[in-house]
Enzyme design. Structure first.
Site, PDB file in Angstrom:
ATOM      1  N   VAL A  12      31.871 -14.916 -17.579  1.00 34.92           N
ATOM      2  CA  VAL A  12      33.306 -15.193 -17.634  1.00 34.92           C
ATOM      3  C   VAL A  12      33.845 -15.089 -19.058  1.00 34.92           C
ATOM      4  O   VAL A  12      34.837 -14.400 -19.312  1.00 34.92           O
ATOM      5  CB  VAL A  12      33.586 -16.606 -17.059  1.00 34.92           C
ATOM      6  CG1 VAL A  12      35.035 -16.997 -17.256  1.00 34.92           C
ATOM      7  CG2 VAL A  12      33.220 -16.641 -15.578  1.00 34.92           C
ATOM      8  N   LYS A  45      21.902 -14.843 -28.520  1.00 32.71           N
ATOM      9  CA  LYS A  45      22.918 -14.131 -27.745  1.00 32.71           C
ATOM     10  C   LYS A  45      23.948 -13.486 -28.672  1.00 32.71           C
ATOM     11  O   LYS A  45      24.329 -12.331 -28.507  1.00 32.71           O
ATOM     12  CB  LYS A  45      23.633 -15.141 -26.852  1.00 32.71           C
ATOM     13  CG  LYS A  45      23.850 -14.666 -25.449  1.00 32.71           C
ATOM     14  CD  LYS A  45      24.479 -15.795 -24.676  1.00 32.71           C
ATOM     15  CE  LYS A  45      24.616 -15.457 -23.227  1.00 32.71           C
ATOM     16  NZ  LYS A  45      25.311 -16.523 -22.520  1.00 32.71           N
ATOM     17  N   THR A  75      35.044 -22.839 -14.113  1.00 28.04           N
ATOM     18  CA  THR A  75      35.447 -23.383 -12.813  1.00 28.04           C
ATOM     19  C   THR A  75      35.147 -24.871 -12.796  1.00 28.04           C
ATOM     20  O   THR A  75      33.996 -25.280 -12.911  1.00 28.04           O
ATOM     21  CB  THR A  75      34.690 -22.663 -11.680  1.00 28.04           C
ATOM     22  OG1 THR A  75      35.050 -21.287 -11.742  1.00 28.04           O
ATOM     23  CG2 THR A  75      35.053 -23.233 -10.324  1.00 28.04           C
ATOM     24  N   ASN A  93      37.939 -19.836  -3.701  1.00 32.70           N
ATOM     25  CA  ASN A  93      36.539 -19.448  -3.483  1.00 32.70           C
ATOM     26  C   ASN A  93      36.016 -20.007  -2.166  1.00 32.70           C
ATOM     27  O   ASN A  93      35.303 -19.325  -1.430  1.00 32.70           O
ATOM     28  CB  ASN A  93      35.666 -19.945  -4.647  1.00 32.70           C
ATOM     29  CG  ASN A  93      35.517 -18.881  -5.728  1.00 32.70           C
ATOM     30  OD1 ASN A  93      36.191 -17.857  -5.689  1.00 32.70           O
ATOM     31  ND2 ASN A  93      34.655 -19.130  -6.693  1.00 32.70           N
ATOM     32  N   LEU A 135      35.394  -9.702   5.411  1.00 34.02           N
ATOM     33  CA  LEU A 135      35.035  -9.839   6.827  1.00 34.02           C
ATOM     34  C   LEU A 135      33.782  -9.014   7.116  1.00 34.02           C
ATOM     35  O   LEU A 135      33.593  -8.541   8.216  1.00 34.02           O
ATOM     36  CB  LEU A 135      36.186  -9.369   7.717  1.00 34.02           C
ATOM     37  CG  LEU A 135      37.376 -10.316   7.867  1.00 34.02           C
ATOM     38  CD1 LEU A 135      38.395  -9.737   8.834  1.00 34.02           C
ATOM     39  CD2 LEU A 135      36.942 -11.706   8.353  1.00 34.02           C
ATOM     40  N   ALA A 158      30.144  -8.883   7.901  1.00 30.16           N
ATOM     41  CA  ALA A 158      29.041  -9.743   8.344  1.00 30.16           C
ATOM     42  C   ALA A 158      27.742  -9.285   7.684  1.00 30.16           C
ATOM     43  O   ALA A 158      27.601  -8.121   7.315  1.00 30.16           O
ATOM     44  CB  ALA A 158      28.905  -9.662   9.855  1.00 30.16           C
ATOM     45  N   CYS A 174      28.654 -18.392  -7.762  1.00 34.25           N
ATOM     46  CA  CYS A 174      29.978 -19.001  -7.579  1.00 34.25           C
ATOM     47  C   CYS A 174      30.171 -19.674  -6.218  1.00 34.25           C
ATOM     48  O   CYS A 174      30.363 -20.883  -6.157  1.00 34.25           O
ATOM     49  CB  CYS A 174      31.046 -17.946  -7.795  1.00 34.25           C
ATOM     50  SG  CYS A 174      30.873 -17.134  -9.379  1.00 34.25           S
ATOM     51  N   LYS A 185      27.853 -22.745  -5.343  1.00 30.80           N
ATOM     52  CA  LYS A 185      28.077 -23.850  -6.282  1.00 30.80           C
ATOM     53  C   LYS A 185      29.485 -24.445  -6.098  1.00 30.80           C
ATOM     54  O   LYS A 185      29.651 -25.657  -6.064  1.00 30.80           O
ATOM     55  CB  LYS A 185      27.911 -23.296  -7.702  1.00 30.80           C
ATOM     56  CG  LYS A 185      28.324 -24.205  -8.820  1.00 30.80           C
ATOM     57  CD  LYS A 185      27.955 -23.595 -10.170  1.00 30.80           C
ATOM     58  CE  LYS A 185      28.961 -22.594 -10.671  1.00 30.80           C
ATOM     59  NZ  LYS A 185      30.113 -23.102 -11.379  1.00 30.80           N
ATOM     60  N   LYS A 228      24.359  -9.249  -4.531  1.00 32.39           N
ATOM     61  CA  LYS A 228      25.225  -8.208  -3.989  1.00 32.39           C
ATOM     62  C   LYS A 228      25.025  -6.971  -4.865  1.00 32.39           C
ATOM     63  O   LYS A 228      24.307  -7.035  -5.874  1.00 32.39           O
ATOM     64  CB  LYS A 228      26.695  -8.652  -4.000  1.00 32.39           C
ATOM     65  CG  LYS A 228      27.237  -8.912  -5.392  1.00 32.39           C
ATOM     66  CD  LYS A 228      28.737  -9.156  -5.357  1.00 32.39           C
ATOM     67  CE  LYS A 228      29.296  -9.183  -6.755  1.00 32.39           C
ATOM     68  NZ  LYS A 228      30.728  -9.353  -6.796  1.00 32.39           N
TER      69      LYS A 228
HETATM   70  C1  UGA Z   1      33.436 -14.637  -6.471  1.00 36.12           C
HETATM   71  C2  UGA Z   1      34.927 -14.403  -6.195  1.00 36.12           C
HETATM   72  O1  UGA Z   1      35.093 -13.241  -5.377  1.00 36.12           O
HETATM   73  C3  UGA Z   1      35.719 -14.242  -7.488  1.00 36.12           C
HETATM   74  O2  UGA Z   1      37.112 -14.124  -7.202  1.00 36.12           O
HETATM   75  C4  UGA Z   1      35.483 -15.479  -8.360  1.00 36.12           C
HETATM   76  O3  UGA Z   1      36.176 -15.418  -9.582  1.00 36.12           O
HETATM   77  C5  UGA Z   1      33.996 -15.600  -8.641  1.00 36.12           C
HETATM   78  O4  UGA Z   1      33.305 -15.730  -7.385  1.00 36.12           O
HETATM   79  C6  UGA Z   1      33.774 -16.819  -9.507  1.00 36.12           C
HETATM   80  O5  UGA Z   1      34.080 -17.925  -9.080  1.00 36.12           O
HETATM   81  O6  UGA Z   1      33.417 -16.659 -10.664  1.00 36.12           O
HETATM   82  P1  UGA Z   1      31.330 -13.067  -6.977  1.00 36.12           P
HETATM   83  O7  UGA Z   1      30.497 -14.289  -6.772  1.00 36.12           O
HETATM   84  O8  UGA Z   1      31.068 -12.191  -8.150  1.00 36.12           O
HETATM   85  O9  UGA Z   1      32.900 -13.458  -7.058  1.00 36.12           O
HETATM   86  O10 UGA Z   1      31.098 -12.148  -5.704  1.00 36.12           O
HETATM   87  P2  UGA Z   1      31.873 -11.710  -4.397  1.00 36.12           P
HETATM   88  O11 UGA Z   1      32.157 -10.267  -4.474  1.00 36.12           O
HETATM   89  O12 UGA Z   1      33.001 -12.601  -4.085  1.00 36.12           O
HETATM   90  O13 UGA Z   1      30.720 -11.907  -3.312  1.00 36.12           O
HETATM   91  C7  UGA Z   1      30.152 -13.183  -3.063  1.00 36.12           C
HETATM   92  C8  UGA Z   1      29.091 -13.102  -1.985  1.00 36.12           C
HETATM   93  O14 UGA Z   1      29.696 -12.888  -0.716  1.00 36.12           O
HETATM   94  C9  UGA Z   1      28.088 -11.961  -2.150  1.00 36.12           C
HETATM   95  O15 UGA Z   1      26.792 -12.428  -1.827  1.00 36.12           O
HETATM   96  C10 UGA Z   1      28.538 -10.926  -1.156  1.00 36.12           C
HETATM   97  O16 UGA Z   1      27.519 -10.079  -0.708  1.00 36.12           O
HETATM   98  C11 UGA Z   1      29.067 -11.807  -0.042  1.00 36.12           C
HETATM   99  N1  UGA Z   1      30.061 -11.167   0.844  1.00 36.12           N
HETATM  100  C12 UGA Z   1      31.262 -10.779   0.347  1.00 36.12           C
HETATM  101  C13 UGA Z   1      29.788 -11.005   2.189  1.00 36.12           C
HETATM  102  O17 UGA Z   1      28.703 -11.372   2.683  1.00 36.12           O
HETATM  103  N2  UGA Z   1      30.750 -10.457   2.994  1.00 36.12           N
HETATM  104  C14 UGA Z   1      31.953 -10.061   2.527  1.00 36.12           C
HETATM  105  O18 UGA Z   1      32.784  -9.569   3.320  1.00 36.12           O
HETATM  106  C15 UGA Z   1      32.216 -10.215   1.157  1.00 36.12           C
END
Ligand code: UGA
Length: 433
Positions: free
Chosen positions: A11, A35, A121, A210, A252, A254, A262, A265, A322
């Site tokens: 961040v 770092k 956060t 979130n 959406l 699955a 994020c 937590k 991801k």
């Molecule tokens: C998430 C939020 O999307 C950000 O907006 C936020 O700022 C961030 O957390 C944070 O609090 O710092 P992030 O954790 O990087 O971002 O990842 P996402 O892209 O949101 O995915 C989160 C998880 O959900 C992943 O494991 C992803 O594979 C899963 N996911 C996402 C699904 O299983 N299905 C979906 O349709 C979308």
């Protein structure tokens, strides 16, 4: 404007670099000397597409510098962001010790008016605690404001999310802070809504957003379980739902469930702060439960395909939580691979970026492969856990030839079409189809 950002994790580093790209003068600060040295040498301690180039560009143009001294940042900058981590405590609530420590250090070094902005956060009412801390340690008569400016950055897409956001949320409690924070984000004002609220609302917007997104994922995963018990197909159901603009088609998908640093937590921390405030946020507890079950369902599908796991060769594609990140925190692969190993399977795995981080977390018995095909070769079952481009674009004819007979795939991300897999003669199981 002159801005200091304390904390150079995902961040802090992304926010600092992007604010520099917007034209501000940024000092990124971290007490981890190694770092800072790495950053000064032009290396980036994390994997985030495009970040290295943007850091380089803004350093060259003189808008981005690094330091280990909060004192220096407070002396030289008008706005001080707190972007330190807020890891979970054993009871699930957020550990705010680092936020407190940095607030104290800022307070002790303030000579003129400063804005202290929480970017980490944090649970609602943290701003009040920052204020109490600063009041306690600042010199008498010190002028300052506290503000909240949560981030909405997805790992892997963080730069675009910062520079082209759906919204910017700023929580303030004085006109002076409102004006300065508006000026800071002025370069974005023609392309997005800059929402100014009070500090508590701003803090809550982050946790509520979130948790809502996590709820959407668990909801679609719950529906996918119903699909599996009927002839419905989750991909069709999700598409049909998502066409309704009130629902929207995002989040959406699955699959194996959400992971990362994020959602898991923040859900726990939101449940905890609600509990402290006297509200039982039971729907979020269900979101957690569905997410955990989803990982178990994948194991169940593997058992159904292979019978016993003992002595079976399983190739795992994708380890990160991801695609487009090297982040292993709370990755579904951890629970799933631990269970496979526990039941006696031999695991080969491939991830384009997360293998080094995975080695620190996963059991030692795993063999790490250099590419998808090495992982596929002679595996009794191929398990897909992350939809990296390299995995989605594999040559499936080659995959069929390399897999042990009968070619079997369990796909935790629904990346392939069941009909096509059937045509190729692959025994293919996915989620909710
Ligand atoms: C998430 C939020 O999307 C950000 O907006 C936020 O700022 C961030 O957390 C944070 O609090 O710092 P992030 O954790 O990087 O971002 O990842 P996402 O892209 O949101 O995915 C989160 C998880 O959900 C992943 O494991 C992803 O594979 C899963 N996911 C996402 C699904 O299983 N299905 C979906 O349709 C979308």
């Amino acid at each position: 404007m002159k801005v200091a950002i304390v904390g150079t994790g995902y961040v802090g580093l992304v926010s600092g670099t992007c604010l520099a790209e917007m034209g501000h003068n940024i000092m990124c600060i971290d007490n981890n000397e190694e770092k800072i040295k790495t950053l000064e040498n032009g290396d980036i301690p994390i994997y985030e597409p495009g970040l290295k180039e943007l850091v380089e560009k803004n350093r060259k143009e003189g808008r981005l510098s690094f330091s280990t001294s909060v004192k220096e940042g407070v002396k030289k900058c008008d706005v001080i962001f707190v972007a330190v981590h807020t890891p979970p405590l054993p009871d699930g609530s957020a550990n705010l010790c680092y936020v407190e420590e940095v607030s104290r250090e800022i307070a002790e070094n303030m000579d003129d008016y400063r804005i202290i902005v929480s970017k980490s956060t944090v649970p609602v009412e943290t701003g009040k605690w920052i204020k109490r801390t600063v009041d306690k340690y600042a010199k008498e008569g010190a002028e300052y404001d506290v503000a909240s400016n949560p981030e909405f950055l997805r790992e892997g897409k963080a730069i675009d999310d910062f520079l082209n956001p759906d919204r910017v949320v700023i929580g303030v409690e004085s006109d002076r802070a409102r004006q300065m924070m508006s000026e800071l984000y002025a370069p974005l004002k023609d392309k997005t809504e800059i929402l100014i609220t009070n500090i508590e609302s701003s803090e809550l917007i982050k946790h509520a957003s979130n948790s809502f997104l996590a709820m959407k994922i668990s909801y679609i995963n719950a529906v996918s379980n119903i699909c599996e018990k009927t002839d419905a197909d989750i991909e069709e159901v999700a598409r049909g739902m998502g066409l309704d603009k009130r629902i929207g088609n995002k989040f959406l998908q699955a699959g194996v469930g959400f992971g990362g640093s994020c959602f898991p937590k923040d859900l726990s921390a939101f449940i905890k702060i609600a509990e402290k405030l006297g509200y039982d946020f039971s729907v979020l507890k269900e979101v957690q439960k569905i997410n955990k079950n989803q990982r178990g369902l994948v194991i169940e599908k593997i058992r159904k395909s292979l019978w016993n796991l003992n002595n079976k060769n399983i190739g795992v594609l994708g380890l990160a939580f991801k695609a487009d990140t090297d982040d292993m925190r709370n990755a579904p692969s951890i629970d799933i691979i631990n269970q496979l190993v526990k039941e006696g399977a031999s695991v080969k795995a491939y991830d384009p970026e997360a293998a080094e981080n995975a080695k620190k977390i996963l059991p030692g018995a795993i063999t790490y492969c250099e590419d998808v095909y090495e992982t596929v070769k002679d595996s009794d079952l191929l398990l897909i856990l992350t939809d990296w481009k390299q995995i989605v674009e594999m040559d499936m004819k080659k995959v069929k030839e390399l897999l042990a007979e009968p070619a079997t795939i369990v796909d935790g991300r629904n990346v392939f079409e069941p009909e096509e897999m059937e045509k190729l003669g692959i025994k293919y199981t996915s989620i909710g189809r």
